[in-house]
Scaffold this motif. Structure first.
Motif, PDB file in Angstrom:
ATOM      1  N   ARG A 151       0.707  -1.127   0.007  1.00 35.33           N
ATOM      2  CA  ARG A 151       0.113   0.012  -0.049  1.00 35.33           C
ATOM      3  C   ARG A 151       0.907   1.117   0.137  1.00 35.33           C
ATOM      4  O   ARG A 151       1.746   1.542   0.724  1.00 35.33           O
ATOM      5  N   GLU A 152       0.533   1.915  -0.763  1.00 30.47           N
ATOM      6  CA  GLU A 152       1.468   3.540  -1.006  1.00 30.47           C
ATOM      7  C   GLU A 152       0.723   4.284  -0.024  1.00 30.47           C
ATOM      8  O   GLU A 152      -0.258   4.483   0.316  1.00 30.47           O
ATOM      9  N   ILE A 153       1.784   5.028   0.744  1.00 30.79           N
ATOM     10  CA  ILE A 153       1.354   6.154   1.679  1.00 30.79           C
ATOM     11  C   ILE A 153       2.045   7.321   1.363  1.00 30.79           C
ATOM     12  O   ILE A 153       3.005   7.357   1.063  1.00 30.79           O
ATOM     13  N   HIS A 154       1.044   8.324   1.518  1.00 36.56           N
ATOM     14  CA  HIS A 154       1.632   9.707   1.386  1.00 36.56           C
ATOM     15  C   HIS A 154       1.510  10.242   2.846  1.00 36.56           C
ATOM     16  O   HIS A 154       0.499  10.057   3.608  1.00 36.56           O
ATOM     17  N   GLY A 155       2.691  10.914   3.098  1.00 34.60           N
ATOM     18  CA  GLY A 155       2.592  11.549   4.720  1.00 34.60           C
ATOM     19  C   GLY A 155       3.749  12.666   4.852  1.00 34.60           C
ATOM     20  O   GLY A 155       4.196  12.998   3.587  1.00 34.60           O
ATOM     21  N   ILE A 156       3.387  13.235   5.825  1.00 31.79           N
ATOM     22  CA  ILE A 156       4.402  14.479   6.161  1.00 31.79           C
ATOM     23  C   ILE A 156       4.688  13.986   7.741  1.00 31.79           C
ATOM     24  O   ILE A 156       4.187  13.357   8.568  1.00 31.79           O
ATOM     25  N   ASP A 157       6.124  14.467   7.908  1.00 27.88           N
ATOM     26  CA  ASP A 157       6.762  14.469   9.293  1.00 27.88           C
ATOM     27  C   ASP A 157       6.705  15.983   9.691  1.00 27.88           C
ATOM     28  O   ASP A 157       7.472  16.804   8.992  1.00 27.88           O
ATOM     29  N   LEU A 158       6.210  16.376  10.779  1.00 29.02           N
ATOM     30  CA  LEU A 158       6.327  17.603  11.345  1.00 29.02           C
ATOM     31  C   LEU A 158       7.386  17.510  12.693  1.00 29.02           C
ATOM     32  O   LEU A 158       6.954  16.843  13.523  1.00 29.02           O
ATOM     33  N   LEU A 159       8.446  18.421  12.389  1.00 26.58           N
ATOM     34  CA  LEU A 159       9.308  18.320  13.369  1.00 26.58           C
ATOM     35  C   LEU A 159       9.092  19.677  13.982  1.00 26.58           C
ATOM     36  O   LEU A 159       9.320  20.756  13.479  1.00 26.58           O
ATOM     37  N   HIS A 160       9.187  19.948  15.373  1.00 29.54           N
ATOM     38  CA  HIS A 160       9.196  21.010  16.287  1.00 29.54           C
ATOM     39  C   HIS A 160      10.559  20.882  17.108  1.00 29.54           C
ATOM     40  O   HIS A 160      10.850  19.868  17.814  1.00 29.54           O
ATOM     41  N   LEU A 161      11.149  22.062  16.963  1.00 30.93           N
ATOM     42  CA  LEU A 161      12.772  21.965  17.737  1.00 30.93           C
ATOM     43  C   LEU A 161      12.798  22.818  18.910  1.00 30.93           C
ATOM     44  O   LEU A 161      12.180  23.761  18.815  1.00 30.93           O
ATOM     45  N   ASP A 162      13.775  22.407  19.629  1.00 28.61           N
ATOM     46  CA  ASP A 162      13.973  23.292  21.109  1.00 28.61           C
ATOM     47  C   ASP A 162      14.958  24.190  20.842  1.00 28.61           C
ATOM     48  O   ASP A 162      15.381  24.445  19.516  1.00 28.61           O
ATOM     49  N   GLU A 163      15.280  25.134  21.822  1.00 29.44           N
ATOM     50  CA  GLU A 163      16.147  26.093  21.795  1.00 29.44           C
ATOM     51  C   GLU A 163      17.759  25.780  21.171  1.00 29.44           C
ATOM     52  O   GLU A 163      18.394  26.318  20.555  1.00 29.44           O
ATOM     53  N   ASP A 164      17.843  24.661  21.351  1.00 25.57           N
ATOM     54  CA  ASP A 164      19.346  23.801  20.889  1.00 25.57           C
ATOM     55  C   ASP A 164      19.214  23.256  19.638  1.00 25.57           C
ATOM     56  O   ASP A 164      20.087  22.829  19.298  1.00 25.57           O
ATOM     57  N   GLY A 165      17.843  23.154  19.073  1.00 31.98           N
ATOM     58  CA  GLY A 165      17.792  22.729  17.631  1.00 31.98           C
ATOM     59  C   GLY A 165      17.553  21.034  17.705  1.00 31.98           C
ATOM     60  O   GLY A 165      17.583  20.522  16.803  1.00 31.98           O
ATOM     61  N   ARG A 166      17.398  20.547  18.747  1.00 30.31           N
ATOM     62  CA  ARG A 166      16.956  19.120  19.011  1.00 30.31           C
ATOM     63  C   ARG A 166      15.417  19.014  18.941  1.00 30.31           C
ATOM     64  O   ARG A 166      14.735  19.947  19.114  1.00 30.31           O
ATOM     65  N   ILE A 167      14.902  17.785  18.326  1.00 28.76           N
ATOM     66  CA  ILE A 167      13.632  17.533  17.994  1.00 28.76           C
ATOM     67  C   ILE A 167      12.824  17.262  19.253  1.00 28.76           C
ATOM     68  O   ILE A 167      13.156  16.344  19.985  1.00 28.76           O
ATOM     69  N   LYS A 168      11.781  18.301  19.692  1.00 28.02           N
ATOM     70  CA  LYS A 168      11.245  18.071  21.021  1.00 28.02           C
ATOM     71  C   LYS A 168       9.771  17.407  21.078  1.00 28.02           C
ATOM     72  O   LYS A 168       9.323  16.750  21.819  1.00 28.02           O
ATOM     73  N   GLU A 169       9.423  17.399  19.427  1.00 30.77           N
ATOM     74  CA  GLU A 169       8.041  16.946  19.412  1.00 30.77           C
ATOM     75  C   GLU A 169       7.867  16.822  17.830  1.00 30.77           C
ATOM     76  O   GLU A 169       8.479  17.433  17.172  1.00 30.77           O
ATOM     77  N   PHE A 170       7.294  15.515  17.600  1.00 29.71           N
ATOM     78  CA  PHE A 170       7.409  14.920  16.093  1.00 29.71           C
ATOM     79  C   PHE A 170       5.910  14.370  15.772  1.00 29.71           C
ATOM     80  O   PHE A 170       5.432  13.801  16.533  1.00 29.71           O
ATOM     81  N   THR A 171       5.569  14.766  14.902  1.00 28.41           N
ATOM     82  CA  THR A 171       3.989  14.471  14.549  1.00 28.41           C
ATOM     83  C   THR A 171       3.997  13.872  13.146  1.00 28.41           C
ATOM     84  O   THR A 171       4.818  14.451  12.181  1.00 28.41           O
ATOM     85  N   VAL A 172       3.374  12.782  12.759  1.00 29.37           N
ATOM     86  CA  VAL A 172       3.430  12.175  11.584  1.00 29.37           C
ATOM     87  C   VAL A 172       1.796  12.010  11.091  1.00 29.37           C
ATOM     88  O   VAL A 172       0.972  11.607  11.942  1.00 29.37           O
ATOM     89  N   MET A 173       1.608  12.560   9.896  1.00 35.31           N
ATOM     90  CA  MET A 173       0.377  12.333   9.346  1.00 35.31           C
ATOM     91  C   MET A 173       0.292  11.783   8.029  1.00 35.31           C
ATOM     92  O   MET A 173       1.387  11.762   7.274  1.00 35.31           O
ATOM     93  N   VAL A 174      -0.615  10.461   7.552  1.00 32.73           N
ATOM     94  CA  VAL A 174      -0.518   9.705   6.557  1.00 32.73           C
ATOM     95  C   VAL A 174      -1.911   9.900   6.136  1.00 32.73           C
ATOM     96  O   VAL A 174      -2.619   9.770   6.761  1.00 32.73           O
ATOM     97  N   ARG A 175      -1.697   9.337   4.816  1.00 33.15           N
ATOM     98  CA  ARG A 175      -3.199   9.118   4.107  1.00 33.15           C
ATOM     99  C   ARG A 175      -2.906   7.805   2.984  1.00 33.15           C
ATOM    100  O   ARG A 175      -1.723   7.637   2.854  1.00 33.15           O
ATOM    101  N   PRO A 176      -3.685   7.074   2.463  1.00 36.96           N
ATOM    102  CA  PRO A 176      -5.002   7.271   2.678  1.00 36.96           C
ATOM    103  C   PRO A 176      -5.384   6.137   3.982  1.00 36.96           C
ATOM    104  O   PRO A 176      -4.512   5.627   4.556  1.00 36.96           O
ATOM    105  N   LEU A 177      -6.586   6.009   4.427  1.00 36.32           N
ATOM    106  CA  LEU A 177      -6.965   5.290   5.543  1.00 36.32           C
ATOM    107  C   LEU A 177      -6.690   3.874   5.499  1.00 36.32           C
ATOM    108  O   LEU A 177      -6.266   3.435   6.332  1.00 36.32           O
TER     109      LEU A 177
END
Length: 140
Positions: free
Chosen positions: A91-117
């Motif tokens: 199954r082919e997946i389309h998605g995004i990775d959303l990276l939120h960075l802290d003041e030191d440039g490290r990833i503090k929050e990571f959200t994945v969204m994909v489609r289709p169901l």
């Protein structure tokens, strides 16, 4: 090289070890199939170990940078969005990775969204099986 560039290179090279430096100790990973986030570097790295084994033909196809509010505290944080395509069990997946960075440039929050169901369901089953096999979560 930005954090997003380093993250992208680590994923594209299947280099789990290179990801370790990129996450804060208390990183939160928001999955498309689980309401509450995965929390903490050990759990998130374990999850990435499963993801790197699960995705087939994974590739990033674009990126955007800017800032956005985090889920945890609503603070404005530097952010990067990485667009991807992959296959899981045919199954082919389309998605995004959303990276939120802290003041030191490290990833503090990571959200994945994909489609289709249908791909989300296939991905969910494959990742759960991997997490159980690796002893990261109990069997349902």
């Amino acid at each position: 090289m930005t954090t997003a560039d380093r993250f992208r290179a680590a994923v594209e090279n299947n280099d789990l070890g290179a990801l370790d430096d990129l996450f804060t100790e208390d990183v939160r990973f928001y999955s498309p199939v689980k309401f509450t986030p995965f929390e903490g570097r050990p759990m998130v790295l374990g999850l990435f170990g499963v993801l790197l084994r699960t995705f087939e033909d994974f590739r990033y196809i674009g990126d955007f940078t800017g800032s956005s509010q985090t889920s945890a505290d609503g603070a404005e944080a530097p952010s990067a969005v990485l667009l991807f395509r992959a296959t899981v069990d045919g199954r082919e997946i389309h998605g995004i990775d959303l990276l939120h960075l802290d003041e030191d440039g490290r990833i503090k929050e990571f959200t994945v969204m994909v489609r289709p169901l249908s791909a989300v369901r296939t991905l969910s089953e494959a990742v759960l099986a991997g997490l159980v096999a690796d002893g990261l979560v109990p069997a349902p």
